[in-house]
Design a protein around this motif. Structure first.
Motif, PDB file in Angstrom:
ATOM      1  N   PRO A 370      -9.867 -12.177   0.667  1.00 10.17           N
ATOM      2  CA  PRO A 370      -8.545 -11.859   0.107  1.00 10.17           C
ATOM      3  C   PRO A 370      -8.605 -11.058  -1.187  1.00 10.17           C
ATOM      4  O   PRO A 370      -7.756 -10.189  -1.425  1.00 10.17           O
ATOM      5  N   TRP A 371      -9.603 -11.334  -2.056  1.00 10.58           N
ATOM      6  CA  TRP A 371      -9.647 -10.624  -3.333  1.00 10.58           C
ATOM      7  C   TRP A 371      -9.927  -9.137  -3.138  1.00 10.58           C
ATOM      8  O   TRP A 371      -9.533  -8.312  -3.972  1.00 10.58           O
ATOM      9  N   ILE A 372     -10.610  -8.764  -2.042  1.00 15.34           N
ATOM     10  CA  ILE A 372     -10.850  -7.351  -1.750  1.00 15.34           C
ATOM     11  C   ILE A 372      -9.566  -6.698  -1.264  1.00 15.34           C
ATOM     12  O   ILE A 372      -9.219  -5.574  -1.652  1.00 15.34           O
ATOM     13  N   LEU A 373      -8.856  -7.409  -0.407  1.00 13.38           N
ATOM     14  CA  LEU A 373      -7.652  -6.850   0.207  1.00 13.38           C
ATOM     15  C   LEU A 373      -6.452  -6.819  -0.725  1.00 13.38           C
ATOM     16  O   LEU A 373      -5.623  -5.907  -0.646  1.00 13.38           O
ATOM     17  N   ALA A 374      -6.340  -7.807  -1.601  1.00 14.55           N
ATOM     18  CA  ALA A 374      -5.107  -7.995  -2.383  1.00 14.55           C
ATOM     19  C   ALA A 374      -4.642  -6.745  -3.124  1.00 14.55           C
ATOM     20  O   ALA A 374      -3.462  -6.365  -3.024  1.00 14.55           O
ATOM     21  N   PRO A 375      -5.504  -6.051  -3.900  1.00  7.76           N
ATOM     22  CA  PRO A 375      -4.992  -4.894  -4.624  1.00  7.76           C
ATOM     23  C   PRO A 375      -4.504  -3.774  -3.713  1.00  7.76           C
ATOM     24  O   PRO A 375      -3.511  -3.101  -4.026  1.00  7.76           O
ATOM     25  N   PHE A 376      -5.175  -3.595  -2.585  1.00  3.86           N
ATOM     26  CA  PHE A 376      -4.765  -2.521  -1.679  1.00  3.86           C
ATOM     27  C   PHE A 376      -3.470  -2.865  -0.958  1.00  3.86           C
ATOM     28  O   PHE A 376      -2.640  -1.985  -0.687  1.00  3.86           O
ATOM     29  N   ARG A 377      -3.280  -4.141  -0.647  1.00  3.42           N
ATOM     30  CA  ARG A 377      -1.985  -4.554  -0.094  1.00  3.42           C
ATOM     31  C   ARG A 377      -0.868  -4.296  -1.093  1.00  3.42           C
ATOM     32  O   ARG A 377       0.235  -3.869  -0.723  1.00  3.42           O
ATOM     33  N   GLU A 378      -1.150  -4.546  -2.369  1.00  2.00           N
ATOM     34  CA  GLU A 378      -0.146  -4.321  -3.404  1.00  2.00           C
ATOM     35  C   GLU A 378       0.161  -2.832  -3.554  1.00  2.00           C
ATOM     36  O   GLU A 378       1.331  -2.436  -3.684  1.00  2.00           O
ATOM     37  N   TYR A 379      -0.886  -2.009  -3.545  1.00  2.00           N
ATOM     38  CA  TYR A 379      -0.659  -0.561  -3.599  1.00  2.00           C
ATOM     39  C   TYR A 379       0.166  -0.095  -2.391  1.00  2.00           C
ATOM     40  O   TYR A 379       1.039   0.760  -2.520  1.00  2.00           O
ATOM     41  N   LEU A 380      -0.141  -0.657  -1.221  1.00  2.00           N
ATOM     42  CA  LEU A 380       0.601  -0.272  -0.015  1.00  2.00           C
ATOM     43  C   LEU A 380       2.063  -0.668  -0.140  1.00  2.00           C
ATOM     44  O   LEU A 380       2.969   0.134   0.188  1.00  2.00           O
ATOM     45  N   ARG A 381       2.334  -1.891  -0.611  1.00  2.00           N
ATOM     46  CA  ARG A 381       3.733  -2.313  -0.803  1.00  2.00           C
ATOM     47  C   ARG A 381       4.445  -1.391  -1.780  1.00  2.00           C
ATOM     48  O   ARG A 381       5.611  -1.028  -1.588  1.00  2.00           O
ATOM     49  N   SER A 382       3.759  -1.013  -2.847  1.00  2.00           N
ATOM     50  CA  SER A 382       4.356  -0.115  -3.832  1.00  2.00           C
ATOM     51  C   SER A 382       4.683   1.240  -3.207  1.00  2.00           C
ATOM     52  O   SER A 382       5.768   1.803  -3.437  1.00  2.00           O
ATOM     53  N   GLY A 383       3.749   1.756  -2.421  1.00  2.00           N
ATOM     54  CA  GLY A 383       3.983   3.048  -1.774  1.00  2.00           C
ATOM     55  C   GLY A 383       5.127   2.997  -0.790  1.00  2.00           C
ATOM     56  O   GLY A 383       5.960   3.931  -0.728  1.00  2.00           O
ATOM     57  N   GLU A 384       5.188   1.909  -0.010  1.00  2.00           N
ATOM     58  CA  GLU A 384       6.287   1.785   0.958  1.00  2.00           C
ATOM     59  C   GLU A 384       7.632   1.657   0.244  1.00  2.00           C
ATOM     60  O   GLU A 384       8.649   2.199   0.715  1.00  2.00           O
ATOM     61  N   ALA A 385       7.645   0.970  -0.895  1.00  2.00           N
ATOM     62  CA  ALA A 385       8.892   0.868  -1.672  1.00  2.00           C
ATOM     63  C   ALA A 385       9.319   2.232  -2.187  1.00  2.00           C
ATOM     64  O   ALA A 385      10.525   2.557  -2.205  1.00  2.00           O
ATOM     65  N   MET A 386       8.344   3.058  -2.606  1.00  2.00           N
ATOM     66  CA  MET A 386       8.669   4.411  -3.050  1.00  2.00           C
ATOM     67  C   MET A 386       9.282   5.222  -1.913  1.00  2.00           C
ATOM     68  O   MET A 386      10.253   5.975  -2.114  1.00  2.00           O
ATOM     69  N   LEU A 387       8.723   5.096  -0.719  1.00  2.00           N
ATOM     70  CA  LEU A 387       9.263   5.839   0.429  1.00  2.00           C
ATOM     71  C   LEU A 387      10.668   5.389   0.765  1.00  2.00           C
ATOM     72  O   LEU A 387      11.556   6.215   1.047  1.00  2.00           O
ATOM     73  N   GLN A 388      10.916   4.090   0.723  1.00  2.00           N
ATOM     74  CA  GLN A 388      12.251   3.573   1.014  1.00  2.00           C
ATOM     75  C   GLN A 388      13.252   4.071  -0.001  1.00  2.00           C
ATOM     76  O   GLN A 388      14.392   4.469   0.341  1.00  2.00           O
TER      77      GLN A 388
END
Length: 393
Positions: A370-388
């Motif tokens: 999880p610690w490897i994935l967590a920051p990239f999941r957060e970046y992905l959520r941020s990017g998707e929010a920007m697109l929305q």
């Protein structure tokens, strides 16, 4: 006596003293017996092993090359060929060149069985190096099987208590690479206790065992337990080896990665910059250790919004080299996620989100921690929010 003393100092991690004794032994053998005598060659190959252990790879290569030339002049000599294969295998192994180390060590193990079948102690040492090479080639289960073979009674009887404890430590590390974490913890705890009793808590051997335990806890997401072990191991090893030695630099990096997992970004960056700079200066950008440290340093820089320096590091990452130092870590997806994060921070949101989705899906499928994935999941959520937000506007 010089040769034996040098080997003893090497086993204790006193590498400067070991090199001095082995250099003198080689000189004396050459004076008395000639440069191509089997005993002279054996002492020179032993010197090369110690120089490799000291991370003096350039000087070790010079000694190896000269010994090979003299061995060639002397003609066929199975004992010299055994010593050469063992020394070259060690030289490659310590530089993270496991694919080149493995065939040399396999050749040495076969020759040892044929020439000196009763010297189980030396075979034990060769097979231990062979197992480490397999670990770094992603062949962890083969390494485990090989080290479990060394647990058989005939090998245990031939090995000293120190050698048995060291083999247990290597087995624990192999189990860690094989992702058999519960077994690894039990074996490493037992080996650590034995090494503490034999060598003392401030020894190289005990520090390496603490480091392995720290890496295990770090890998399975128990960073608060890992960090004190990694700090203690780093302090001991840097004191014993010196601040610029490969082992010291590596453990600064280990500490930095653990601090990054705990969110201690400033302290993590200090450790990672120190370690990466030292590795890069000594071994270059294509060295396995340099690459691993560059990956984590780039992640730290991206978190701080420092995209230009991070971009330089990311551009130099090679997943194949990274895998040779940390097999099974799915480096292609991880490097892809770093590159996608860089695009996001540079404002290329559409492409960043596409690449992040792909990379995160690959890492999730591989069940990375999880610690490897967590920051990239957060970046992905941020990017998707920007697109929305962009679509709404």
């Amino acid at each position: 006596m010089r040769l034996t003393t040098g080997r003893v100092f090497d086993s204790l991690g006193e590498l400067n003293a070991a090199s001095a004794h082995l250099q003198r032994a080689a000189e004396l053998f050459e004076r008395e017996l000639g440069s191509s005598h089997p005993q002279t060659l054996a002492s020179r190959y032993q010197l090369a092993i110690t120089l490799s252990n000291a991370s003096d790879y350039e000087q070790a290569a010079a000694v190896l090359g000269a010994a090979d030339s003299d061995a060639l002049v002397a003609g066929s000599n199975p004992e010299a060929e055994l010593a050469a294969a063992r020394a070259w295998g060690r030289w490659y192994l310590l530089q993270g060149r496991a694919a080149e180390a493995a065939p040399e060590l396999e050749k040495a193990a076969l020759a040892q069985r044929q020439l000196q079948p009763n010297d189980l102690q030396t075979l034990h040492e060769i097979r231990s190096d062979q197992a480490q090479a397999y670990n770094h080639m992603g062949r962890a289960e083969e390494a485990v099987a090989l080290l479990q073979e060394l647990q058989q009674p005939q090998y245990r009887r031939a090995a000293s208590p120190a050698r048995k404890a060291s083999t247990d430590f290597l087995l624990g590390a192999a189990l860690l690479y094989a992702e058999r974490y519960g077994e690894a913890e039990a074996v490493l705890l037992n080996a650590s206790g034995a090494l503490d009793k034999i060598y003392g808590e401030d020894s190289v051997q005990s520090a390496r065992a603490r480091s392995a335990l720290g890496n295990l806890y770090f890998t399975i997401g128990r960073a608060p337990e890992a960090l004190p072990m990694l700090i203690a191991a780093r302090a001991t090893l840097c004191k014993l080896y010196g601040p610029q030695h490969q082992v010291c630099l590596q453990h600064h990096g280990n500490e930095g990665i653990a601090r990054l997992q705990l969110g201690e970004d400033r302290q993590a960056r200090q450790q990672l910059e120190l370690a990466h700079g030292g590795f890069r200066e000594r071994f270059g950008d294509s060295f396995t250790g340099t690459q691993v440290l560059a990956y984590y340093l780039a992640a730290t820089l991206l978190a701080a919004g420092e995209t230009e320096q991070a971009a330089t590091l990311i551009g130099g990452l090679d997943p194949a080299i990274l895998a040779s130092g940390s097999p099974g870590a799915h480096w292609g997806a991880r490097v892809g996620a770093l590159a996608a994060t860089l695009l996001l921070l540079r404002g290329q949101v559409d492409e960043a989100v596409r690449q992040l989705r792909e990379a995160v899906a690959a890492m999730e499928a591989a069940q990375l921690q999880p610690w490897i994935l967590a920051p990239f999941r957060e970046y992905l959520r941020s990017g998707e929010a920007m697109l929305q937000a962009a679509n709404k506007s």
